[in-house]
Design a protein around this motif. Structure first.
Motif, PDB file in Angstrom:
ATOM      1  N   ALA A   1      44.932  48.565  29.563  1.00 10.55           N
ATOM      2  CA  ALA A   1      44.484  47.063  29.263  1.00 10.55           C
ATOM      3  C   ALA A   1      45.205  46.212  30.237  1.00 10.55           C
ATOM      4  O   ALA A   1      44.787  45.041  30.373  1.00 10.55           O
ATOM      5  CB  ALA A   1      44.895  46.767  28.005  1.00 10.55           C
TER       6      ALA A   1
ATOM      7  N   SER B   1      44.905  45.924  33.489  1.00 12.65           N
ATOM      8  CA  SER B   1      44.083  45.316  34.461  1.00 12.65           C
ATOM      9  C   SER B   1      42.978  44.253  34.067  1.00 12.65           C
ATOM     10  O   SER B   1      42.593  43.463  34.832  1.00 12.65           O
ATOM     11  CB  SER B   1      43.244  46.471  35.009  1.00 12.65           C
ATOM     12  N   SER B   2      42.708  44.164  32.775  1.00 15.05           N
ATOM     13  CA  SER B   2      41.981  43.185  32.264  1.00 15.05           C
ATOM     14  C   SER B   2      42.897  42.174  31.793  1.00 15.05           C
ATOM     15  O   SER B   2      42.230  41.060  31.391  1.00 15.05           O
ATOM     16  CB  SER B   2      41.055  43.996  31.022  1.00 15.05           C
ATOM     17  N   LYS B   3      44.188  42.395  31.410  1.00 16.62           N
ATOM     18  CA  LYS B   3      45.028  41.292  30.928  1.00 16.62           C
ATOM     19  C   LYS B   3      46.261  41.193  31.550  1.00 16.62           C
ATOM     20  O   LYS B   3      47.439  41.663  31.073  1.00 16.62           O
ATOM     21  CB  LYS B   3      45.321  41.525  29.475  1.00 16.62           C
TER      22      LYS B   3
ATOM     23  N   ASN C   1      45.059  36.271  24.530  1.00 17.02           N
ATOM     24  CA  ASN C   1      44.994  36.710  26.078  1.00 17.02           C
ATOM     25  C   ASN C   1      45.500  35.293  27.094  1.00 17.02           C
ATOM     26  O   ASN C   1      44.674  34.494  26.931  1.00 17.02           O
ATOM     27  CB  ASN C   1      43.577  37.320  26.536  1.00 17.02           C
TER      28      ASN C   1
END
Length: 112
Positions: A73, A75-77, A95
């Protein structure tokens, strides 16, 4: 009073999250709270400044910020994940990237 969590990343070491603990009313009523991101600009010239905020349905009892490093996760956060233990017994997740982008979906996810 408020709960405070430091950003766990060197690239954002001067960013803090603040979750309000006090209510606007008295007694046992819970009028909600607010999660705020602030830059302290340590060593800079701009000084402390508010970056973002979101209203919450309950006040904060605790607040934590994880980097998610090494996780799929991450890479997306890239700024990790904020977790707030709320006065109503719910754990909310945010986030920080979405909050800084002023994304309408930055509102917390509830975990009972």
């Amino acid at each position: 009073s408020a709960c405070l969590a430091w950003a766990p990343l060197k690239t954002h070491a001067d960013v803090i999250a603040i979750g309000t603990k006090d209510s606007g009313g008295g007694g046992f009523d819970d009028y909600g709270g607010e999660l705020e991101l602030h830059s302290l600009d340590v060593g800079g010239t701009a000084g402390p400044r508010a970056l973002s905020s979101v209203k919450t349905a309950a006040r904060f009892s605790s607040l934590g910020w994880s980097s998610l490093s090494g996780s799929p996760a991450s890479s997306s956060k890239p700024l990790g994940l904020l977790a707030g233990g709320m006065s109503d017994g719910v754990v909310n997740l945010w986030n920080p990237d979405s909050m800084l982008d002023h994304d309408a979906t930055a509102a917390g996810h509830h975990v009972a």
